[in-house]
Write an enzyme that holds these catalytic residues in place. Sequence first.
Site, PDB file in Angstrom:
ATOM      1  N   GLU A  20      -4.233   3.904   6.258  1.00 37.15           N
ATOM      2  CA  GLU A  20      -3.953   3.620   4.860  1.00 37.15           C
ATOM      3  C   GLU A  20      -4.584   4.726   4.004  1.00 37.15           C
ATOM      4  O   GLU A  20      -4.106   5.068   2.930  1.00 37.15           O
ATOM      5  CB  GLU A  20      -4.562   2.252   4.538  1.00 37.15           C
ATOM      6  CG  GLU A  20      -4.203   1.679   3.217  1.00 37.15           C
ATOM      7  CD  GLU A  20      -5.405   1.202   2.457  1.00 37.15           C
ATOM      8  OE1 GLU A  20      -6.157   2.067   1.957  1.00 37.15           O
ATOM      9  OE2 GLU A  20      -5.588  -0.016   2.363  1.00 37.15           O
ATOM     10  N   SER A  26     -10.382  -0.440   3.720  1.00 37.96           N
ATOM     11  CA  SER A  26      -9.535  -0.575   4.909  1.00 37.96           C
ATOM     12  C   SER A  26      -9.055   0.809   5.326  1.00 37.96           C
ATOM     13  O   SER A  26      -8.464   1.520   4.514  1.00 37.96           O
ATOM     14  CB  SER A  26      -8.304  -1.421   4.610  1.00 37.96           C
ATOM     15  OG  SER A  26      -8.667  -2.687   4.143  1.00 37.96           O
ATOM     16  N   ARG A  64       0.840  -1.221   0.000  1.00 36.57           N
ATOM     17  CA  ARG A  64       0.000   0.000   0.000  1.00 36.57           C
ATOM     18  C   ARG A  64       0.868   1.262   0.000  1.00 36.57           C
ATOM     19  O   ARG A  64       0.597   2.229   0.714  1.00 36.57           O
ATOM     20  CB  ARG A  64      -0.939   0.033   1.216  1.00 36.57           C
ATOM     21  CG  ARG A  64      -1.982  -1.053   1.254  1.00 36.57           C
ATOM     22  CD  ARG A  64      -2.977  -0.927   0.102  1.00 36.57           C
ATOM     23  NE  ARG A  64      -4.096  -1.822   0.287  1.00 36.57           N
ATOM     24  CZ  ARG A  64      -4.090  -3.119   0.021  1.00 36.57           C
ATOM     25  NH1 ARG A  64      -2.994  -3.682  -0.468  1.00 36.57           N
ATOM     26  NH2 ARG A  64      -5.172  -3.856   0.222  1.00 36.57           N
TER      27      ARG A  64
HETATM   28  N1  EPU Z   1     -10.117 -10.223  10.906  1.00 34.08           N
HETATM   29  C1  EPU Z   1     -10.749 -10.237  12.139  1.00 34.08           C
HETATM   30  N2  EPU Z   1     -11.760  -9.326  12.341  1.00 34.08           N
HETATM   31  C2  EPU Z   1     -12.150  -8.451  11.407  1.00 34.08           C
HETATM   32  C3  EPU Z   1     -11.513  -8.455  10.152  1.00 34.08           C
HETATM   33  C4  EPU Z   1     -10.499  -9.345   9.926  1.00 34.08           C
HETATM   34  O1  EPU Z   1     -10.425 -11.011  13.023  1.00 34.08           O
HETATM   35  O2  EPU Z   1     -13.081  -7.683  11.690  1.00 34.08           O
HETATM   36  C5  EPU Z   1      -9.032 -11.204  10.661  1.00 34.08           C
HETATM   37  C6  EPU Z   1      -9.520 -12.557  10.236  1.00 34.08           C
HETATM   38  O3  EPU Z   1      -8.744 -13.518  10.877  1.00 34.08           O
HETATM   39  C7  EPU Z   1      -9.223 -12.621   8.769  1.00 34.08           C
HETATM   40  C8  EPU Z   1      -8.013 -11.737   8.657  1.00 34.08           C
HETATM   41  O4  EPU Z   1      -8.211 -10.726   9.650  1.00 34.08           O
HETATM   42  O5  EPU Z   1      -8.977 -13.917   8.367  1.00 34.08           O
HETATM   43  C9  EPU Z   1      -7.838 -11.082   7.317  1.00 34.08           C
HETATM   44  O6  EPU Z   1      -9.035 -10.428   6.929  1.00 34.08           O
HETATM   45  P1  EPU Z   1      -9.376 -10.143   5.377  1.00 34.08           P
HETATM   46  O7  EPU Z   1      -9.151 -11.361   4.571  1.00 34.08           O
HETATM   47  O8  EPU Z   1     -10.708  -9.488   5.336  1.00 34.08           O
HETATM   48  O9  EPU Z   1      -8.242  -9.171   4.934  1.00 34.08           O
HETATM   49  P2  EPU Z   1      -7.627  -7.865   5.603  1.00 34.08           P
HETATM   50  O10 EPU Z   1      -6.213  -8.179   5.953  1.00 34.08           O
HETATM   51  O11 EPU Z   1      -8.489  -7.346   6.680  1.00 34.08           O
HETATM   52  C10 EPU Z   1      -6.665  -6.956   3.345  1.00 34.08           C
HETATM   53  C11 EPU Z   1      -6.679  -5.666   2.584  1.00 34.08           C
HETATM   54  C12 EPU Z   1      -7.992  -5.482   1.855  1.00 34.08           C
HETATM   55  C13 EPU Z   1      -8.159  -6.644   0.882  1.00 34.08           C
HETATM   56  C14 EPU Z   1      -8.119  -7.953   1.686  1.00 34.08           C
HETATM   57  C15 EPU Z   1      -8.150  -9.174   0.801  1.00 34.08           C
HETATM   58  C16 EPU Z   1      -5.215  -4.167   3.806  1.00 34.08           C
HETATM   59  C17 EPU Z   1      -5.127  -2.983   4.692  1.00 34.08           C
HETATM   60  N3  EPU Z   1      -6.447  -4.552   3.500  1.00 34.08           N
HETATM   61  O12 EPU Z   1      -7.662  -6.850   4.361  1.00 34.08           O
HETATM   62  O13 EPU Z   1      -7.900  -4.289   1.085  1.00 34.08           O
HETATM   63  O14 EPU Z   1      -9.376  -6.550   0.180  1.00 34.08           O
HETATM   64  O15 EPU Z   1      -6.899  -8.033   2.451  1.00 34.08           O
HETATM   65  O16 EPU Z   1      -6.933  -9.335   0.147  1.00 34.08           O
HETATM   66  O17 EPU Z   1      -4.179  -4.703   3.407  1.00 34.08           O
HETATM   67  C18 EPU Z   1      -8.334  -1.928   1.129  1.00 34.08           C
HETATM   68  O18 EPU Z   1      -7.120  -1.778   1.022  1.00 34.08           O
HETATM   69  O19 EPU Z   1      -9.124  -0.958   1.204  1.00 34.08           O
HETATM   70  C19 EPU Z   1      -8.869  -3.292   1.211  1.00 34.08           C
HETATM   71  C20 EPU Z   1     -10.170  -3.534   1.405  1.00 34.08           C
END
Ligand code: EPU
Length: 335
Positions: free
Chosen positions: A331, A235, A161
């Site tokens: 971000e 995010s 990012r």
């Molecule tokens: N999780 C929780 N609680 C929550 C959300 C997430 O416990 O409320 C934990 C879960 O264990 C889950 C893990 O976090 O398995 C990862 O969650 P998720 O797959 O939703 O991905 P993320 O790391 O929260 C990132 C990106 C997203 C992107 C997704 C999928 C960043 C900051 N965000 O989110 O990007 O869509 O992975 O690849 O890196 C964005 O940048 O705006 C965005 C939405």
Amino acid sequence: MKIIPAYSLKKYNSFGIEAKAKAFLAIEEEASLQRVIATATEPIVILGGGSNILLCQDVDALVLKNNIKGKKLLRSFKHQVHVAVGGGENWHEFVRWCIDQNYGGVENLSLIPGTVGAAPIQNIGAYGVELKDVFVRLEAIDLQTGERRIFRLQDCAFGYRDSVFKRKYKGKYCITKVVFRLSKTAKVNASYGAIKATLKEMGVTQPDIRAISDAVIRIRQSKLPDPAVLGNAGSFFKNPVLSKKQFKRLQTAFPSIVHYDLPDGTVKVPAGWLIEQSGWKGKRVGNTGSHKNQALVLVNYGGATGKEIYTLAMKIIASVKQKYGVQLTPEVNIW
Ligand code: EPU
């Protein structure tokens, strides 16, 4: 070309926050951008899709909305194509166009809000793919001189990012065109757990790029609020990356901590998990809150100001810091 004074940006930011630009103009082509730069007396600020900004105050500048369009096949090789896309094109429409042409590479990035020109700034990424993986070069106009400059992969310093456009060249350029390398014989990337599970639900055993895109759309729609219904900017924070040592200490205290080991030996921890465990998930504070399905997404329930959302973000940062000793960083670009 008509510059409009005191223009509301409410419709131009996905948080749906009311803030005014001192002056506003939509730019349809590179030449008019250069004319404006040559004659403007105010500072210039470029707006893309407005899906990654938090407006904390009125913008004391001439805000230019990048509407530079166009999608063009530049070169066709045996297995690949290079396509040039205008910075003002909608990102998801570009992704679906690629799928219709059977050009692979961006299907995992389906339904990301925003524009093509904004995509390199934060090196957008999702489900195992980042913009840098399909990037060839971009063209940008220097907002001081009006000169066109080409940035190749090595010039952009892409990171998680992150890019040179968030650092050294922050606010210095308007990205008018991006050239992508796409595949005519795409190998799909279905390694991400949620994609595998969704394809199974959909009954797909041999996914093509369209199936991957459909799966990503399903996942995003089930988890992430639609900005047209509930203001948000995806995010709000980055996922923190910790040293192995810092992570081990944390894991001893919190054995259930979710994490991903990175190739360089560091460890990424989902900010969504940290925020949820700190008690913020689904919590509402006035007209703001952390979303009920994805704690990492801050929302505007209607009528919130940028400052209110910023205050919520700072409270979340403080409580995660207090409980886990981990510093979250936004971000989203704070204006
Ligand atoms: N999780 C929780 N609680 C929550 C959300 C997430 O416990 O409320 C934990 C879960 O264990 C889950 C893990 O976090 O398995 C990862 O969650 P998720 O797959 O939703 O991905 P993320 O790391 O929260 C990132 C990106 C997203 C992107 C997704 C999928 C960043 C900051 N965000 O989110 O990007 O869509 O992975 O690849 O890196 C964005 O940048 O705006 C965005 C939405």
